[in-house]
Write an enzyme that holds these catalytic residues in place. Sequence first.
Site, short mmCIF file in Angstrom:
data_model
loop_
_atom_site.label_atom_id
_atom_site.label_comp_id
_atom_site.label_asym_id
_atom_site.label_seq_id
_atom_site.Cartn_x
_atom_site.Cartn_y
_atom_site.Cartn_z
N GLY B 35 0.79 -1.23 0.00
CA GLY B 35 0.00 0.00 0.00
C GLY B 35 0.82 1.27 0.00
O GLY B 35 0.28 2.35 -0.19
N CYS B 244 -27.83 -9.30 -16.84
CA CYS B 244 -27.15 -9.04 -18.10
C CYS B 244 -28.07 -9.41 -19.26
O CYS B 244 -28.65 -10.51 -19.28
CB CYS B 244 -25.85 -9.83 -18.17
SG CYS B 244 -25.08 -9.80 -19.80
N CYS B 247 -26.08 -12.60 -21.25
CA CYS B 247 -25.89 -13.92 -20.64
C CYS B 247 -26.82 -14.15 -19.46
O CYS B 247 -26.88 -15.25 -18.92
CB CYS B 247 -24.43 -14.11 -20.22
SG CYS B 247 -23.98 -13.16 -18.75
N CYS B 269 -22.91 -7.31 -19.07
CA CYS B 269 -21.71 -7.53 -18.25
C CYS B 269 -20.60 -6.61 -18.75
O CYS B 269 -20.39 -6.46 -19.96
CB CYS B 269 -21.20 -8.96 -18.39
SG CYS B 269 -22.27 -10.18 -17.67
N CYS B 275 -18.79 -12.91 -19.73
CA CYS B 275 -20.07 -12.99 -20.43
C CYS B 275 -20.01 -14.05 -21.54
O CYS B 275 -20.89 -14.89 -21.67
CB CYS B 275 -20.40 -11.63 -21.01
SG CYS B 275 -22.12 -11.40 -21.45
#
Lengths: 258, 286
Positions: B35, B244, B247, B269, B275
């Site tokens: 970080g 979606c 899909c 998606c 997808c």
Amino acid sequence: MNREPILQVDNLTKLYAAGKGCEAVSFDLYPGEVLGIVGESGSGKSTLLNCLSVRLAPDEGDIHYLTRADEWVNLYGLSESRQRHLQRTEWGIVHQHPRDGLRMGVSAGANIGERLMATGERHYGNLRQTAQSWMNDVELDIARIDDKPTTYSGGMQQRLQIARNLVTHPRLVFMDEPTGGLDVSVQARLLDLLRQLVTEMNLAVVIVTHDLAVARLLAQRLIVMRHGRVVETGLTDQVLDDPQHAYTQLLVSSVLTS
Amino acid sequence: MNPQTIREGYNFAYLDEQTKRMIRRALLKAVAIPGYQVPFGGREMPMPYGWGTGGMQVTAAVIGENDCLKVIDQGADDTTNAVSIRAFFRDLTGVRTTEKTEEATLIQTRHRIPEKPLQAGQVLVYQVPIPEPLRFIEPSEVETRKMHALEDYGVMHIKLYEDIAQFGHIATAYAYPVLVNGRYVMDPSPIPKFDNPKMDNSPALQLFGAGREKRIYAIPPYTDVKSLDFEDHPFEVQRWEQCCAICGSDESFLDEVIMDDQGAHEFICSDTDYCRERMANLEVTA
């Protein structure tokens, strides 16, 4: 009374040039006491205040502070993180210009809550409640909690700054001309408010001012400075009513009376 | 891999070896201090800042001949940015490229983490525009570095506080700040907060490169990554009422797509590979 001081200043010196800055200042400050530092412009008042609040390292001298945990610490011997921690939790610093002490880009509520969040408060509801009760205490309209300080008047900003500083219940507060730049009626109300908060919270306060009326109203003890040196100290009424040093006499006599 | 497949006159992966070493040293430091933003000597890349120069430099520094590269832009493999960067590295390294998340060893991403969980051994490289999470409130770099050093992070919650005060909930939807390994507050680049939980204890190595700001930071595998929040307003990811349109997935991150000039719109998606694979599986079972 068997009380220990909260702050011991010993031979503090910070000079930019000969006579510029502050030189050989020593005093003790007791819990619940308000100490006024008066003097003309350039006499080293603000330099002294900055040294005391660990924002400006002195050339010489020591400052010892008694923490909440009853431990004496040498302020300039502490690590920077400890210094910041003290500033955040045990002290308050009220700047002359509210813009220096506030975050102008975020709302009043966030300004009051910042110190609490910095010390680990993670409950929004509590933060909100504390902010509201403090706005109430400093006589700000609670409905304006989500407004930015830029939309506040000078007096409101100054009161917000005081709330922001007192929210963590500090033990020691440094104030640099807190009433400077405010008109007289607003000044009077702010002084009233300050005096009340100081008594209620048993605060130790170091207040820098060039206004003797402010000093008389708030401070129990006075330090008079000139050319970086302390020329006279004593109880406020004593210093103002029976000044001993020529400069103090000049200062007192130059106050306009109606 | 045959080195002759690289375009003539260029070094493997565009950057010279000394530059790659310099970037790798910064990467090692970044991995050692999760970080923490490590400054590095960012180079000019053959495209403008803001198009992923930071991510490309990190990719160029870690890519090897045996790697298999996937590049996504907002989750999609087929947008200009993704196609161009993929072509660039195919041209200058000759490595295999793929659109399949599970096949890739190295994934460079702009603003998404693939839906399919990453595995140990995979490396995810993020393109980062503004690496400093404290910048919104503190314009001084000197001051923000000091704030990181002293763990002076009270201001981070101010942003979330302001959200709740204004909107009634935490409205920050992307670049949602996280606490890495219990120490540094980090900006996870503008990924949607939907992806934040995927960073926590991920088996993959995550590297972040900011080209314009010249900073590199990292999350090593299996590191705690906690999204900041309030006790009474806990961290939550976005949810959609729609599925979606292609899909039918009800658990992926959805993009809203305008279909015509009559205002018709659909949700699909954002991860095109996810997808496509779902569609392929549906066809097999049908």
